[in-house]
Scaffold this motif. Sequence first.
Motif, short mmCIF file in Angstrom:
data_model
loop_
_atom_site.label_atom_id
_atom_site.label_comp_id
_atom_site.label_asym_id
_atom_site.label_seq_id
_atom_site.Cartn_x
_atom_site.Cartn_y
_atom_site.Cartn_z
N ARG A 164 1.23 -1.43 0.00
CA ARG A 164 0.16 -0.05 -0.21
C ARG A 164 0.93 1.12 0.04
NH1 ARG A 164 -2.57 -3.96 3.66
NH2 ARG A 164 -0.67 -2.81 5.07
N SER A 202 -0.93 7.03 -0.08
CA SER A 202 -2.47 7.22 -0.52
C SER A 202 -3.39 5.99 0.04
CB SER A 202 -2.24 7.48 -2.18
OG SER A 202 -2.09 6.70 -2.96
N HIS A 203 -3.01 4.62 -0.47
CA HIS A 203 -3.76 3.34 0.15
C HIS A 203 -3.89 2.65 1.20
CE1 HIS A 203 -1.49 2.77 -3.97
NE2 HIS A 203 -3.03 3.35 -4.15
N ASP A 243 -5.27 2.20 4.99
CA ASP A 243 -6.48 2.35 5.86
C ASP A 243 -6.43 2.50 7.53
OD1 ASP A 243 -9.14 2.23 6.83
OD2 ASP A 243 -9.40 0.36 5.46
N ARG A 274 -7.35 14.83 6.52
CA ARG A 274 -8.81 14.24 6.24
C ARG A 274 -7.78 12.86 5.97
NH1 ARG A 274 -12.86 16.14 4.66
NH2 ARG A 274 -13.60 18.13 5.47
N ASP A 278 -8.97 8.86 1.42
CA ASP A 278 -9.73 9.28 0.47
C ASP A 278 -10.47 10.57 0.26
OD1 ASP A 278 -10.93 9.12 3.19
OD2 ASP A 278 -12.57 7.34 2.92
N THR A 280 -12.68 12.10 3.13
CA THR A 280 -13.27 12.64 3.84
C THR A 280 -12.79 12.57 5.29
OG1 THR A 280 -13.43 9.94 4.80
CG2 THR A 280 -14.76 10.55 3.35
#
Length: 262
Positions: A56, A59-60, A62, A108, A111, A113
């Motif tokens: 990841r 930017s990937h 989680d 942020r 993603d 959000t």
Amino acid sequence: MRIGVITGSGSYDWPHLEGAAERTVVTDHGAVAVTEGRLGHAEIVQLSRHGAGHHRLSSHVDHKANLAALLACKAEALVSFTVCGSLDPDLRPGSLVVFDDLYFPANRLPDGTACTWYDTPGEAGRGHWIFDRPFSEPLRQALITAAGQTGVPVATRGVYGHVDGPRFNSRPEVAALAAAGVSAVSQTAGPEVVLAGEAELPMALVGFVTDYANGVAAEPEPVQALLDRMAASKEVFAALAGHALPALDSVSAAGFVYRFGA
């Protein structure tokens, strides 16, 4: 004490854990692979934010799944490690920095959000994380004391700046961050700080400087120098954890959450 450890670029597994065992923790935000083991009397729950082989990019990652997994594993504190680029000429590559403040104005997730656990209006327990400094001072001091045993130079204070990846920053962007007081940057730890804070999980963040950010040094180093320091960071972080975490006792969280409808 049960301690969560998040490792980053170059530290995809964790050396020197006694009785290390891997398992997958399923959370409401996704499944996360963790490794559980011991460092002396400390119980460790380690996860790699990027995954094996840097699966990841920044930017990937989680972040909610990662923090939810550590909380599900009953972690009582969190130490996050990150390689970083220095914006301060006096904070040299090859140094450790135990951060004491945060610059993450976007707040942020990758993603786009908002970086918060509080996604639902009217949700019981929603609130505001209120703090003076965002890191657990007792945990920071334990790491600072242990850093003296690693043989690596250590800065005992610094402002961590979270930047979006996966690209590196331009010279004007770096200059703007430096003007805001940022000491060093990386692309992943900001959301970890915020989510840990909202969970009232005591946290500390330690950086290993791999390079100067764009425009800080008179001449840029070859990229290979950055990669070599990134590879070296794994043992440096492991040595620091080995000195600090086995002796860790109870620690306090930074600030508190003012909650509504709890």
